[in-house]
Design a protein around this motif. Structure first.
Motif, PDB file in Angstrom:
ATOM      1  N   LYS A   1      -5.256   9.821 -11.866  1.00 56.11           N
ATOM      2  CA  LYS A   1      -5.052   9.761 -13.317  1.00 56.11           C
ATOM      3  C   LYS A   1      -3.696   9.132 -13.624  1.00 56.11           C
ATOM      4  CE  LYS A   1      -7.832  13.919 -13.802  1.00 56.11           C
ATOM      5  NZ  LYS A   1      -7.726  15.332 -13.442  1.00 56.11           N
TER       6      LYS A   1
ATOM      7  N   LEU B   1       0.808  -1.221   0.000  1.00 54.70           N
ATOM      8  CA  LEU B   1       0.000   0.000   0.000  1.00 54.70           C
ATOM      9  C   LEU B   1       0.837   1.264   0.000  1.00 54.70           C
ATOM     10  CD1 LEU B   1      -2.782  -1.268   2.341  1.00 54.70           C
ATOM     11  CD2 LEU B   1      -2.851  -1.028  -0.118  1.00 54.70           C
TER      12      LEU B   1
ATOM     13  N   LYS C   1      -7.477   8.697  -4.238  1.00 52.32           N
ATOM     14  CA  LYS C   1      -7.506   9.703  -3.167  1.00 52.32           C
ATOM     15  C   LYS C   1      -8.926   9.744  -2.618  1.00 52.32           C
ATOM     16  CE  LYS C   1      -3.913  12.917  -4.626  1.00 52.32           C
ATOM     17  NZ  LYS C   1      -3.794  13.910  -5.691  1.00 52.32           N
ATOM     18  N   THR C   2      -9.021  10.088  -1.344  1.00 57.65           N
ATOM     19  CA  THR C   2     -10.336  10.247  -0.729  1.00 57.65           C
ATOM     20  C   THR C   2     -10.962  11.541  -1.224  1.00 57.65           C
ATOM     21  OG1 THR C   2      -9.279   9.365   1.257  1.00 57.65           O
ATOM     22  CG2 THR C   2     -11.545  10.187   1.486  1.00 57.65           C
ATOM     23  N   ALA C   3     -12.180  11.463  -1.756  1.00 50.17           N
ATOM     24  CA  ALA C   3     -12.895  12.677  -2.181  1.00 50.17           C
ATOM     25  C   ALA C   3     -13.979  13.028  -1.172  1.00 50.17           C
ATOM     26  CB  ALA C   3     -13.505  12.473  -3.559  1.00 50.17           C
TER      27      ALA C   3
ATOM     28  N   GLY D   1      -9.989   3.006   2.292  1.00 46.59           N
ATOM     29  CA  GLY D   1      -8.986   3.384   1.294  1.00 46.59           C
ATOM     30  C   GLY D   1      -8.175   2.184   0.841  1.00 46.59           C
ATOM     31  N   ALA D   2      -7.826   1.317   1.778  1.00 48.81           N
ATOM     32  CA  ALA D   2      -7.073   0.105   1.420  1.00 48.81           C
ATOM     33  C   ALA D   2      -7.886  -0.761   0.470  1.00 48.81           C
ATOM     34  CB  ALA D   2      -6.714  -0.670   2.679  1.00 48.81           C
TER      35      ALA D   2
ATOM     36  N   ASP E   1     -11.139   5.894   6.933  1.00 43.16           N
ATOM     37  CA  ASP E   1     -10.455   6.297   5.694  1.00 43.16           C
ATOM     38  C   ASP E   1      -9.400   5.262   5.302  1.00 43.16           C
ATOM     39  OD1 ASP E   1      -9.815   8.006   3.571  1.00 43.16           O
ATOM     40  OD2 ASP E   1      -8.383   9.157   4.745  1.00 43.16           O
ATOM     41  N   THR E   2      -8.638   4.812   6.293  1.00 43.01           N
ATOM     42  CA  THR E   2      -7.552   3.865   6.028  1.00 43.01           C
ATOM     43  C   THR E   2      -8.091   2.523   5.542  1.00 43.01           C
ATOM     44  OG1 THR E   2      -6.153   4.926   7.682  1.00 43.01           O
ATOM     45  CG2 THR E   2      -5.625   2.640   7.126  1.00 43.01           C
TER      46      THR E   2
ATOM     47  N   LEU F   1     -16.185   8.086  -0.792  1.00 45.03           N
ATOM     48  CA  LEU F   1     -15.944   8.094  -2.241  1.00 45.03           C
ATOM     49  C   LEU F   1     -14.452   8.295  -2.466  1.00 45.03           C
ATOM     50  CD1 LEU F   1     -16.673   8.379  -5.288  1.00 45.03           C
ATOM     51  CD2 LEU F   1     -17.078  10.808  -4.845  1.00 45.03           C
TER      52      LEU F   1
ATOM     53  N   ILE G   1      -7.865   0.862  -2.933  1.00 46.89           N
ATOM     54  CA  ILE G   1      -6.558   0.704  -3.592  1.00 46.89           C
ATOM     55  C   ILE G   1      -6.400  -0.719  -4.127  1.00 46.89           C
ATOM     56  CG2 ILE G   1      -4.069   0.593  -3.165  1.00 46.89           C
ATOM     57  CD1 ILE G   1      -4.539   2.895  -1.109  1.00 46.89           C
TER      58      ILE G   1
ATOM     59  N   ILE H   1     -11.439   8.541  -5.558  1.00 46.03           N
ATOM     60  CA  ILE H   1     -11.265   8.786  -6.995  1.00 46.03           C
ATOM     61  C   ILE H   1      -9.923   8.176  -7.411  1.00 46.03           C
ATOM     62  CG2 ILE H   1     -11.185  10.518  -8.833  1.00 46.03           C
ATOM     63  CD1 ILE H   1     -13.786  10.722  -7.263  1.00 46.03           C
TER      64      ILE H   1
ATOM     65  N   LEU I   1       0.763   4.347  -2.719  1.00 45.07           N
ATOM     66  CA  LEU I   1       0.314   5.682  -2.334  1.00 45.07           C
ATOM     67  C   LEU I   1       1.402   6.729  -2.409  1.00 45.07           C
ATOM     68  CD1 LEU I   1      -1.940   5.042   0.733  1.00 45.07           C
ATOM     69  CD2 LEU I   1      -2.577   6.130  -1.400  1.00 45.07           C
TER      70      LEU I   1
ATOM     71  N   ARG J   1     -13.812   6.346 -12.741  1.00 43.31           N
ATOM     72  CA  ARG J   1     -12.724   6.481 -11.761  1.00 43.31           C
ATOM     73  C   ARG J   1     -13.244   6.577 -10.333  1.00 43.31           C
ATOM     74  NH1 ARG J   1     -10.685  11.698 -12.997  1.00 43.31           N
ATOM     75  NH2 ARG J   1      -9.148  11.352 -11.384  1.00 43.31           N
ATOM     76  N   LYS J   2     -14.561   6.535 -10.150  1.00 44.69           N
ATOM     77  CA  LYS J   2     -15.138   6.698  -8.805  1.00 44.69           C
ATOM     78  C   LYS J   2     -15.440   5.339  -8.186  1.00 44.69           C
ATOM     79  CE  LYS J   2     -18.437   9.400 -10.382  1.00 44.69           C
ATOM     80  NZ  LYS J   2     -19.575  10.347 -10.477  1.00 44.69           N
TER      81      LYS J   2
END
Ligand SMILES: CCCCCCCC(=O)SCCNC(=O)CCNC(=O)[C@H](O)C(C)(C)COP(=O)(O)OP(=O)(O)OC[C@H]1O[C@@H](n2cnc3c(N)ncnc32)[C@H](O)[C@@H]1OP(=O)(O)O
Length: 243
Positions: free
Chosen positions: A240, A24, A182-184, A171-172, A167-168, A235, A175, A237, A28, A212-213
Motif C-alpha cells: 500500500k 531492487l 510482498k510474496t503472499a 519477485g523481481a 521467489d527471488t 502471488l 517488482i 501483493i 524493497l 494489487r494482486k
C-alpha cells in the motif's frame, strides 16, 4: 510498450539508474529494520562506502561455462534492447536512499543486514545468479548456479534454496512490473532434482494482474532446456502507499 515503460519508471523510480543502481534493494528495503528485530544490539555498525558496493550479478571465476554462455546470450539480447540486466547487491541497507554517503547518521542501521541470497563472501559457495527483465513481455529470466552450501539431499540442491530462487526471480518480475510487493503465496512442484554445481534457467512470467494482486508462473529447466526441474506459481501483493 508505453504502459510497461511507465510502470517500470514508476516502480524503479528513475529509469536512467537502471543499469548501474541498486534498483531492487532500493525498492524493497527503503525502511530500515527496527533494531528490536535484529540479532544483537552489541554488533558493531558496518557501513560500506559506495565504492565498496559490489554488484553480485556480474560474472566471477566460479561461474561455469553454461552460466557464462547463458549470461552472454541475455547480455546480447540486452544490447538489442529487449532485456535489461538487473543489478544485485548484498548490503541492502546501503541502498535505503541510493548512496551510502548521502545517508544521515541518524538513518544508519544499528547492525549490518544482508540480503539472504547474497550473504556469503566467498564466490561460488551459495547462490550464484543473475536476472534479466523483459518489460515488453513482463518476464524475467534467472540464470542460477547452485553452490555446494545449498545442499539438501547428498549432491542435490535443497528444496528451500530452490524456493528462494523462485521467489527471488518471480519477485523481481513483480517488482519491475508493479513496484514494491510482498510474496503472499508460493506453490512449487519439484519435477526433477537440481544437481549441486549445475546451471539452470529460471523463466518467470506475469499471468495476470488484478488490482494489487500479481499472479506469476515459473519454470526452471536445465541449461540446455531439456530437463524440467520446477513448475511454480506465485502471488505477490503490491504494497500500500502507506507502507
Ligand atoms: C530481488 C528480490 C525479490 C525478492 C522478493 C521476495 C519478497 C518476499 O520474500 S516478501 C517476504 C515474505 N512475505 C511476507 O512476509 C508477506 C506476509 N504477508 C503480508 O504481509 C500480508 O498478508 C500481505 C502483504 C501479503 C497482504 O496483506 P494486505 O496488503 O493487507 O492485503 P489484503 O488487503 O489482505 O489482500 C489484498 C488482496 O490479496 C488477497 N490475498 C492476500 N493474501 C493472500 C494469499 N496468501 N493468498 C491469496 N490471496 C491473498 C486478498 O484476498 C485480497 O484480494 P481482493 O483484493 O480480491 O479482495
Amino acid at each position: 510498450m508505453f504502459r510497461c515503460s511507465v510502470r517500470l519508471i514508476k516502480g524503479l523510480t528513475q529509469i536512467t539508474w537502471l543499469r548501474e543502481q541498486p534498483v531492487l534493494p532500493n525498492l524493497l528495503y527503503r525502511r530500515s529494520v527496527p533494531a528490536a528485530y535484529l540479532p544483537s544490539r552489541a554488533l558493531r555498525v558496518t557501513w560500506p562506502c559506495a565504492e565498496e558496493v559490489k554488484d553480485f550479478s556480474l560474472p566471477n571465476p566460479s561461474w561455469s561455462q553454461n552460466m557464462r554462455n547463458l549470461y552472454n546470450k541475455y547480455m546480447e539480447l540486452s544490447q538489442q534492447g529487449s532485456w535489461i540486466r538487473l543489478p544485485s547487491y548484498n548490503v541492502t541497507a546501503t541502498h535505503l536512499i541510493g548512496k551510502a554517503e548521502q545517508c544521515p547518521d541518524s538513518a544508519k542501521p544499528q547492525v549490518t543486514t544482508r540480503l539472504f541470497t547474497r550473504n556469503l563472501d566467498v564466490e561460488g559457495l551459495g547462490f550464484e545468479y543473475v536476472m534479466f527483465y523483459n518489460q515488453a513481455e513482463l518476464r524475467t529470466v534467472g540464470i542460477f548456479q547452485a553452490g555446494p552450501y545449498l545442499e539438501g539431499p547428498i549432491g542435490l540442491t535443497h528444496g528451500g534454496a530452490i524456493a528462494t530462487i523462485v521467489d527471488t526471480t518471480s519477485g523481481a518480475c513483480a517488482i519491475c512490473t508493479l513496484g514494491k510487493v510482498k510474496t503472499a503465496n508460493l506453490n512449487i512442484n519439484y519435477r526433477s532434482p537440481i544437481t549441486l554445481g549445475s546451471t539452470v534457467e529460471v523463466q518467470c512470467r506475469v499471468d495476470k494482474i488484478e488490482g494489487r494482486k500479481i499472479f506469476m508462473s515459473t519454470e526452471i529447466r536445465s541449461a540446455d532446456s531439456q530437463v524440467l526441474h520446477i513448475e511454480a506459481t506465485a502471488l505477490f501483493i503490491q504494497m500500500k502507499m502507506s507502507e
